[in-house]
Scaffold this active site. Structure first.
Site, mmCIF file in Angstrom:
data_model
loop_
_atom_site.group_PDB
_atom_site.id
_atom_site.type_symbol
_atom_site.label_atom_id
_atom_site.label_comp_id
_atom_site.label_asym_id
_atom_site.label_seq_id
_atom_site.Cartn_x
_atom_site.Cartn_y
_atom_site.Cartn_z
ATOM 1 N N HIS A 165 41.730 2.588 48.282
ATOM 2 C CA HIS A 165 42.604 3.725 47.975
ATOM 3 C C HIS A 165 43.560 3.931 49.149
ATOM 4 O O HIS A 165 43.295 3.435 50.252
ATOM 5 C CB HIS A 165 41.797 5.022 47.807
ATOM 6 C CG HIS A 165 41.029 5.104 46.525
ATOM 7 N ND1 HIS A 165 39.835 4.472 46.343
ATOM 8 C CD2 HIS A 165 41.290 5.758 45.368
ATOM 9 C CE1 HIS A 165 39.380 4.727 45.126
ATOM 10 N NE2 HIS A 165 40.246 5.510 44.508
ATOM 11 N N LYS A 169 42.907 8.971 51.701
ATOM 12 C CA LYS A 169 41.682 9.367 50.988
ATOM 13 C C LYS A 169 40.481 9.246 51.914
ATOM 14 O O LYS A 169 40.174 8.170 52.406
ATOM 15 C CB LYS A 169 41.461 8.505 49.736
ATOM 16 C CG LYS A 169 40.222 8.928 48.932
ATOM 17 C CD LYS A 169 40.166 8.237 47.590
ATOM 18 C CE LYS A 169 38.886 8.516 46.815
ATOM 19 N NZ LYS A 169 38.781 9.903 46.364
HETATM 20 N N1 NDP Z 1 39.736 12.987 38.674
HETATM 21 C C1 NDP Z 1 40.688 12.072 38.844
HETATM 22 O O1 NDP Z 1 41.057 11.331 37.911
HETATM 23 C C2 NDP Z 1 41.352 11.942 40.165
HETATM 24 C C3 NDP Z 1 40.883 12.649 41.225
HETATM 25 N N2 NDP Z 1 41.526 12.617 42.434
HETATM 26 C C4 NDP Z 1 41.003 13.492 43.462
HETATM 27 O O2 NDP Z 1 41.887 14.585 43.643
HETATM 28 C C5 NDP Z 1 41.718 15.125 44.951
HETATM 29 C C6 NDP Z 1 43.096 15.346 45.594
HETATM 30 O O3 NDP Z 1 43.684 14.104 45.886
HETATM 31 P P1 NDP Z 1 45.169 14.028 46.442
HETATM 32 O O4 NDP Z 1 46.097 14.780 45.565
HETATM 33 O O5 NDP Z 1 45.431 12.593 46.683
HETATM 34 O O6 NDP Z 1 45.022 14.821 47.848
HETATM 35 P P2 NDP Z 1 46.160 15.505 48.731
HETATM 36 O O7 NDP Z 1 45.626 15.561 50.114
HETATM 37 O O8 NDP Z 1 47.459 14.829 48.493
HETATM 38 O O9 NDP Z 1 46.289 16.987 48.138
HETATM 39 C C7 NDP Z 1 45.312 17.983 48.242
HETATM 40 C C8 NDP Z 1 46.004 19.335 48.178
HETATM 41 O O10 NDP Z 1 45.034 20.359 48.040
HETATM 42 C C9 NDP Z 1 45.389 21.443 48.879
HETATM 43 N N3 NDP Z 1 44.161 22.190 49.168
HETATM 44 C C10 NDP Z 1 43.147 21.870 49.988
HETATM 45 N N4 NDP Z 1 42.164 22.797 49.927
HETATM 46 C C11 NDP Z 1 42.579 23.734 49.050
HETATM 47 C C12 NDP Z 1 42.032 24.946 48.549
HETATM 48 N N5 NDP Z 1 40.855 25.426 48.988
HETATM 49 N N6 NDP Z 1 42.723 25.634 47.614
HETATM 50 C C13 NDP Z 1 43.899 25.194 47.173
HETATM 51 N N7 NDP Z 1 44.499 24.065 47.617
HETATM 52 C C14 NDP Z 1 43.838 23.342 48.547
HETATM 53 C C15 NDP Z 1 46.051 20.784 50.087
HETATM 54 O O11 NDP Z 1 46.898 21.719 50.725
HETATM 55 P P3 NDP Z 1 47.513 21.369 52.190
HETATM 56 O O12 NDP Z 1 48.505 20.290 51.951
HETATM 57 O O13 NDP Z 1 48.134 22.656 52.571
HETATM 58 O O14 NDP Z 1 46.364 20.967 53.056
HETATM 59 C C16 NDP Z 1 46.844 19.661 49.407
HETATM 60 O O15 NDP Z 1 48.105 20.123 48.970
HETATM 61 C C17 NDP Z 1 40.799 14.138 45.689
HETATM 62 O O16 NDP Z 1 39.474 14.629 45.644
HETATM 63 C C18 NDP Z 1 40.886 12.867 44.831
HETATM 64 O O17 NDP Z 1 39.770 12.043 44.913
HETATM 65 C C19 NDP Z 1 42.637 11.855 42.630
HETATM 66 C C20 NDP Z 1 43.130 11.088 41.603
HETATM 67 C C21 NDP Z 1 42.530 11.071 40.282
HETATM 68 O O1 LIG Z 2 41.821 9.866 45.436
HETATM 69 C C1 LIG Z 2 42.267 9.119 44.543
HETATM 70 O O2 LIG Z 2 43.387 8.588 44.586
HETATM 71 C C2 LIG Z 2 41.398 8.859 43.378
HETATM 72 N N1 LIG Z 2 40.280 9.535 43.278
HETATM 73 C C3 LIG Z 2 39.346 9.441 42.213
HETATM 74 C C4 LIG Z 2 38.014 8.915 42.719
HETATM 75 O O3 LIG Z 2 37.615 9.297 43.827
HETATM 76 O O4 LIG Z 2 37.334 8.168 42.001
HETATM 77 C C5 LIG Z 2 39.872 8.656 41.034
HETATM 78 C C6 LIG Z 2 40.725 7.499 41.416
HETATM 79 O O5 LIG Z 2 39.919 6.530 42.032
HETATM 80 C C7 LIG Z 2 41.864 7.936 42.327
#
Ligand code: NDP
Ligand SMILES: O=C(O)C1=N[C@H](C(=O)O)C[C@H](O)C1
Length: 282
Positions: A165, A169
């Site tokens: 990833h 991450k």
């Molecule tokens: N279920 C799925 O299909 C998928 C899941 N994911 C998951 O999504 C999550 C986010 O990934 P990603 O977008 O890449 O991460 P990023 O780091 O790009 O974004 C996370 C965001 O969340 C904000 N944040 C952190 N804590 C809080 C809180 N308590 N309340 C509100 N906002 C908060 C951060 O703010 P700030 O910038 O101010 O720190 C940041 O903007 C990960 O756990 C990832 O594994 C990702 C892809 C697919």
């Molecule tokens: O953080 C990501 O990007 C992703 N998170 C999810 C995971 O932890 O499995 C889904 C996907 O792999 C992308």
């Protein structure tokens, strides 16, 4: 009569990569409305999502509960999507339950057992899943079915799991962990701590074959099974570039959850396999 009112959606973490992609998918999809408020952490401000100005309210500076309750009043039928960070999963889940707002939790990590246990006990409507991409969910479901139908079929086989990833991450892929659970039921002795995490560019572009333009957003997973004598091997792979597959699946999950809430369904906690099974994914 069909309800023509769009489903209001708050995307917590809209300032992040997945939050942003999901908010954009909400704006594009008929029948949904991105509300102009979201909870964020560390950084307050306004995020422009395809013309919708979303004010991000910092949970460290303001009372998240009051913000959510106000949004629920202003936007009846509100559904929250959470794409924040592993360290926020449990606290955010608790907040949504406290407010009684249905939510889709795409964020991975945290104490998953506690999250699922507490949300289930509360009777709050939620979809919680580490993977929202339709075809990957179908693969996850197939592995689960195989394990249920043929428990122990791969006993004695050695499993290796590699996931790559974007380097930002921090946690181990939640999807890989879920699939490892099926391999465990198939008889493989493997702990999630053995999953190999690839986060460096050299291995990503070289060994894993990640295209350079997707270094900042990709999920490449390989699961290899080898028999004890080395004469038989299996390899399963799913490689995703970008984030649209998850963003679209998340909007499907919101639509699914809305229907469950409206129907007052007796089951309240779902995963994406439930959403897929119901034919609710585009
Ligand atoms: N279920 C799925 O299909 C998928 C899941 N994911 C998951 O999504 C999550 C986010 O990934 P990603 O977008 O890449 O991460 P990023 O780091 O790009 O974004 C996370 C965001 O969340 C904000 N944040 C952190 N804590 C809080 C809180 N308590 N309340 C509100 N906002 C908060 C951060 O703010 P700030 O910038 O101010 O720190 C940041 O903007 C990960 O756990 C990832 O594994 C990702 C892809 C697919
Ligand atoms: O953080 C990501 O990007 C992703 N998170 C999810 C995971 O932890 O499995 C889904 C996907 O792999 C992308």
């Amino acid at each position: 009569m069909v309800d023509a009112t769009p489903t209001p959606v708050m995307v917590c973490g809209v300032g992040g990569k997945m939050g942003r992609a999901t908010a954009s998918a909400v704006v594009r999809r008929d029948g949904f409305e991105l509300i102009p408020t979201a909870l964020g952490k560390g950084r307050a401000g306004v995020v422009d999502v395809d013309g919708v100005a979303v004010t991000v309210i910092d949970v460290d500076a303001e009372d998240g509960e009051a913000v959510l309750k106000k949004a629920m009043e202003t936007y009846p039928g509100l559904i929250v999507v959470d794409y924040t960070l592993p360290e926020s999963v449990n606290a955010n889940g608790e907040l949504y339950v406290k407010c009684g707002v249905p939510f889709v939790m795409g964020t991975t990590g945290g104490d998953r057992d506690a999250l699922l246990r507490e949300v289930k006990a509360s009777g709050n409507y939620a979809v919680i899943a580490p993977q929202m991409g339709k075809q990957v969910v179908a693969f996850q479901a197939a592995m689960k079915l195989m394990a249920e139908q043929f428990p122990g079929a791969f006993a004695g086989y050695t499993l290796t799991v590699t996931e790559s990833h974007q380097s930002s991450k921090k946690d181990t892929s939640g999807t890989a962990k879920a699939i490892v659970a099926s391999f465990n039921d198939l008889g493989c002795d493997f702990d999630v701590s053995q999953i190999e995490l690839v986060r460096d560019v050299e291995n990503q572009t070289g060994r894993m074959g990640v295209p350079e333009e997707h270094l900042l957003g990709h999920a490449f997973h390989t699961y290899r099974l080898t028999s004890a004598d080395g004469t038989v091997s299996f390899e399963f792979q799913h490689n995703v570039c970008g984030r649209s597959i998850y963003a679209e699946g998340t909007v499907d999950a919101v639509g699914f959850l809305k229907r469950k809430v409206d129907a007052k369904d007796s089951k309240t906690l779902y995963d994406m396999i439930d959403v897929l099974k119901e034919g609710a994914m585009n």
